[in-house]
Design an enzyme around this catalytic site. Structure first.
Site, PDB file in Angstrom:
ATOM      1  N   ASP A  55      32.724  36.420  33.390  1.00 52.62           N
ATOM      2  CA  ASP A  55      32.987  37.141  34.641  1.00 52.62           C
ATOM      3  C   ASP A  55      31.978  36.681  35.698  1.00 52.62           C
ATOM      4  O   ASP A  55      31.007  35.991  35.379  1.00 52.62           O
ATOM      5  CB  ASP A  55      32.817  38.647  34.348  1.00 52.62           C
ATOM      6  CG  ASP A  55      33.237  39.543  35.503  1.00 52.62           C
ATOM      7  OD1 ASP A  55      34.059  39.117  36.328  1.00 52.62           O
ATOM      8  OD2 ASP A  55      32.726  40.685  35.572  1.00 52.62           O
ATOM      9  N   GLU A  94      32.205  33.028  40.106  1.00 51.19           N
ATOM     10  CA  GLU A  94      32.707  32.349  41.333  1.00 51.19           C
ATOM     11  C   GLU A  94      31.654  31.407  41.922  1.00 51.19           C
ATOM     12  O   GLU A  94      32.068  30.411  42.519  1.00 51.19           O
ATOM     13  CB  GLU A  94      33.140  33.396  42.359  1.00 51.19           C
ATOM     14  CG  GLU A  94      34.366  34.189  41.920  1.00 51.19           C
ATOM     15  CD  GLU A  94      34.102  35.151  40.774  1.00 51.19           C
ATOM     16  OE1 GLU A  94      32.990  35.693  40.698  1.00 51.19           O
ATOM     17  OE2 GLU A  94      35.000  35.343  39.935  1.00 51.19           O
ATOM     18  N   ASP A 137      40.033  41.920  39.574  1.00 53.93           N
ATOM     19  CA  ASP A 137      40.058  43.360  39.821  1.00 53.93           C
ATOM     20  C   ASP A 137      41.245  43.804  40.650  1.00 53.93           C
ATOM     21  O   ASP A 137      41.154  43.987  41.861  1.00 53.93           O
ATOM     22  CB  ASP A 137      38.763  43.788  40.509  1.00 53.93           C
ATOM     23  CG  ASP A 137      37.558  43.536  39.616  1.00 53.93           C
ATOM     24  OD1 ASP A 137      37.763  43.288  38.409  1.00 53.93           O
ATOM     25  OD2 ASP A 137      36.441  43.573  40.128  1.00 53.93           O
TER      26      ASP A 137
HETATM   27  O1  MIG Z   1      33.251  44.997  38.810  1.00 52.95           O
HETATM   28  O2  MIG Z   1      31.686  43.795  34.199  1.00 52.95           O
HETATM   29  O3  MIG Z   1      36.451  41.738  37.107  1.00 52.95           O
HETATM   30  O4  MIG Z   1      36.803  43.115  34.722  1.00 52.95           O
HETATM   31  O5  MIG Z   1      34.932  45.127  34.085  1.00 52.95           O
HETATM   32  C1  MIG Z   1      32.039  44.520  38.442  1.00 52.95           C
HETATM   33  C2  MIG Z   1      32.208  44.805  35.013  1.00 52.95           C
HETATM   34  C3  MIG Z   1      31.983  43.373  37.485  1.00 52.95           C
HETATM   35  C4  MIG Z   1      34.251  42.644  37.317  1.00 52.95           C
HETATM   36  C5  MIG Z   1      35.355  42.268  36.396  1.00 52.95           C
HETATM   37  C6  MIG Z   1      35.755  43.467  35.594  1.00 52.95           C
HETATM   38  C7  MIG Z   1      34.581  43.966  34.808  1.00 52.95           C
HETATM   39  C8  MIG Z   1      33.435  44.319  35.768  1.00 52.95           C
HETATM   40  N1  MIG Z   1      33.112  43.174  36.600  1.00 52.95           N
END
Ligand code: MIG
Length: 768
Positions: free
Chosen positions: A406, A409, A480
């Site tokens: 995650d 980017e 998200d």
């Molecule tokens: O929103 O790790 O897209 O799936 O649960 C903050 C916490 C960071 C973004 C991800 C989401 C995940 C969340 N992260």
């Protein structure tokens, strides 16, 4: 023509064009249907996306009346002295024609001082995204032209009329069709011009922009902030062929482990080991099939990657062993940001090995993410990828089954990372501006290689950020979304465009990540997503919980029905993944993929195909219990009733809350697996096949479902036929004897045929 003449000659696989201004352009012929366009001095540049070398291909290069003509069997390209270029198909019909007029930027009726006024009020001013463009291509737009692809952008199936950007971005606001960019940059565009398909793949990772007829009905445009111009013209007889050609160019999706096609459950906010164990027990107790549970960022100790919170997870290895016993796989999240904290072993070791990206002054670049101040591994460096991979032994040694990447980017809380921050590009010094869109790609590469080496199993990596070609390393999810009907609707075009863009293995957060779901929305989402290749319910911290037993008995019963149904389709999905790997044909498909000559399907956003056998037409609107379904030409069999329906028309169908309208195409067959609560390494002992219509044949693939033995021939293949009331099964390959089905059943309407394996052959054992 007043222009000075150009020269063109053929040099191995390249048509070299020299213009009067001495600039030199290469048209590199990869195959009959793929031609790369770039400056001659960029020919040797490496690509992160392209995995094939040019194949020996017959082509001609001529100069006639001052115009260079480059022709393969499928594509004819003309290059003019003024640098313009036109592409025609094998019958000399226009495909991609340069626009020769003036560009007319959109009139936003806004003076510079008014922009700041708008921003003050809280409205985002429209960024002048093209202003910084170094290079621009502008192509004629046909009144009838439609567009697809571009990875996981928002909006609708057909991208015409919208503009998009390629700059990987984490924006948690509800993503609607006005969003120009999301987490991934997959710059492949498909067009259908008067029904004639083509593709354009812009293989340049710098920030880029496409306008698909928003500015003007007369042209579409691509621009990028930094050169070189580097793109591929892709032809093909049908849109499906163009898509397959692109998939081969950038690599097909490797066959996943079989369990990854089961249902998966996740939530940001599960507190500790007892809670995770309880969730596992609740799934079993409620008779809900499920294959995997996820660990989101809070399993870590203060968000330090490769650690576990000692109070909440005192013995992660024991927890994972318990989960495995209950039939669950464990997937842990790993973010790229490493907490900058002397004394934290991962940080100290990374610092020692110099693996973090640097400021131009040579210091570790620091921004802020979950753990506070963080440094960023430099994934464009081989050394860093190996170091990062090694860190995963902390997880693989205690039995973790998959890694979820995650924030890659990469996200940064203290404002954007400056463009000139020093990142590696194939081990050479480069910039954030060039490597930004490749960060998730290279991180996935590191993770894939580590899991393969450390576990010997087919790596299960799920990533949020990606570039073209990342499909070789990772599954993706679309980030998200929210629990909104609009986002349930968006799932279909988003996953279909992703699969056309090489990413057959993709999913959305079922039920919606942000905002509170409702029983009806969750129900329609589990129905609509039944064939979503990645089938995972995930929700955000602080939102209404999304375990299916929290919404009352009727919601639970429908949810259970669809989870059980999903497992019946796993062998079909697995076959489609095997085909996707070998042919580049996607698992989930928009109708236009298989019916590109039927204009009625060009703008269908609420139906999709699964392979060529099934068409799903979910209800994605609140309160609806019936809907219109467009069925393309042919005959279709209602999956629930067996009714035969003529295609080439729109029908009205009942769809009460517990019903996903689903149709089989006459003349096809699908495997129909046994019921499972979860998928193990044990092969199925028996298999059924369902025939739609009066006659069909089918090739079924089977292997052990978890490692790479299949690459050495350890797989079985079955050829099943049904015609004139007779069913037969031929074993066309028996490289995995331990898996051979002892029994096979073929059903067609209300007829059923039972076969049994005897002396290496399937024999009928019934009197039917
Ligand atoms: O929103 O790790 O897209 O799936 O649960 C903050 C916490 C960071 C973004 C991800 C989401 C995940 C969340 N992260």
């Amino acid at each position: 023509m007043s222009e000075k003449p150009l020269a063109a000659l053929k040099n191995q696989n390249v048509a070299e064009i020299t213009f009067a201004d001495h600039t030199r352009l290469a048209l590199q012929v990869f195959s009959d249907t793929i031609i790369r366009v770039c400056p001659i001095d960029a020919l040797a540049n490496p690509s992160y996306a392209v995995v094939v070398k040019p194949q020996p291909t017959h082509f001609t290069v001529q100069v006639e009346a001052g115009v260079a003509a480059i022709s393969t069997a499928a594509l004819h390209v003309k290059v003019y002295p003024d640098h313009h270029m036109d592409v025609y198909d094998q019958n000399d019909r226009p495909l991609i024609m340069d626009y020769r007029g003036q560009r007319q930027p959109l009139n936003r009726d806004l003076a510079a001082d008014e922009t700041s006024l708008l921003e003050e009020e809280g409205h985002a001013g429209h960024e002048a995204v093209n202003a910084a463009a170094a290079l621009t291509l502008i192509k004629q737009l046909d009144p009838d032209e439609v567009f697809y692809g571009l990875g996981d952008k928002t909006g609708f199936m057909n991208k015409r009329g919208y503009e998009y950007e390629n700059w990987n971005t984490d924006d948690p606001a509800p993503q609607m069709e006005n969003f120009t960019r999301l987490y991934k940059s997959i710059p492949v565009l498909y067009g259908l011009r008067q029904g004639r398909p083509y593709g354009l793949f812009f293989d340049n990772p710098y920030r880029s922009h496409v306008d698909l007829g928003k500015e003007s009905p007369d042209y579409y445009a691509y621009s990028v902030v930094h050169g070189p111009l580097n793109y591929y013209i892709i032809g093909g007889h049908r849109l499906a062929d163009v898509v397959a050609n692109y998939a081969h160019l950038t690599g097909t999706v490797p066959l996943p482990q079989r369990w990854t096609l089961g249902y998966q459950h996740s939530r940001y906010g599960y507190q500790d080991a007892p809670e995770i164990n309880q969730i596992a027990d609740d799934f079993r107790q409620h008779d809900l099939p499920c294959d995997a549970l996820y660990f989101d960022i809070d399993y870590m100790h203060g968000y330090r990657v490769f650690t576990w919170d000692p109070a909440r997870y005192p013995d992660p290895e024991m927890l994972i062993t318990q989960l495995h016993k209950k039939g669950f796989k464990a997937v842990t999240i790993i973010d790229p940001g490493v907490k900058r904290e002397p004394g934290y072993p991962i940080y100290d070791d990374g610092k020692k090995h110099q693996v973090f990206v640097k400021t131009p002054a040579g210091k570790d670049y620091v921004n802020r993410v979950w753990p506070g101040h963080t440094v960023y591994p430099d994934f464009g460096s081989t050394k860093t990828r190996q170091w990062w991979g090694q860190c995963h032994t902390a997880l693989t040694q205690i039995g973790v089954d998959g890694i979820w990447n995650d924030m890659n980017e990469p996200a940064a809380f203290d404002g954007p990372i400056p463009d000139d921050t020093v990142f590696s590009d194939n081990d050479k010094k480069s910039t954030h501006a060039k490597m930004h869109n490749l960060y998730g790609h290279n991180m996935s590469h590191a993770t894939y290689a580590a899991l393969k080496e450390q576990t010997g199993r087919r790596p299960f990596v799920i990533t949020r950020a990606a570039y073209a070609g990342t499909q070789r390393y990772a599954t993706v999810w679309t980030g998200d979304n929210h629990s909104l009907w609009a986002h349930l609707q968006m799932m279909i075009p988003q996953l279909c465009n992703l699969s056309m863009s090489g990413f057959s293995f993709a999913g959305t957060d079922l039920g919606g990540f942000g905002s509170d779901t409702t029983p009806e929305l969750l129900t329609r989402w589990i129905e609509a997503g039944l064939f979503s290749p990645l089938f995972r319910n995930h929700s955000a911290l602080g939102t209404r919980r999304q375990e299916p037993w929290l919404f009352g008995e009727s919601t639970l019963a429908i949810y259970r029905k669809y989870l059980k149904l999903r497992y019946r389709f796993v062998p079909y999905l697995y076959d489609l993944f095997a085909l996707a790997q070998s042919t580049g044909r996607p698992v989930m498909r928009p109708l236009v993929y298989d019916f590109d000559q039927d204009r009625q399907v060009y703008d269908i956003d609420d139906e999709y195909l699964i392979g060529d056998a099934l068409l799903a037409a979910p209800v994605v609107t609140k309160g609806k219990t019936s809907r219109l379904v467009y069925l393309p030409a042919g005959q279709w069999i209602d999956f629930w009733t067996g009714a035969v329906i003529a295609g080439g028309q729109e029908i009205q169908t009942a769809a009460p809350l517990d019903t996903l309208p689903l149709y089989g195409q006459a003349g096809t067959m699908i495997p129909w697996g046994p019921a499972h609560d979860f998928i193990t390494d044990e092969p199925d002992r028996a298999m059924s096949f369902k025939v739609f219509g009066d006659a069909a044949s089918y090739d079924h693939y089977q292997d052990n479902g978890y490692d790479f033995a299949y690459q050495k021939g350890e797989f079985n293949q079955y050829h099943i036929t049904f015609a004139q009331g007779k069913a037969a099964v031929m074993l066309t390959k028996a490289g995995y004897p331990a898996g051979l089905y002892s029994h096979i059943t073929v059903t067609a309407g209300d007829q059923s045929f039972a076969l049994q394996l005897e002396n290496g052959k399937y024999q009928r054992i019934d009197k039917n």
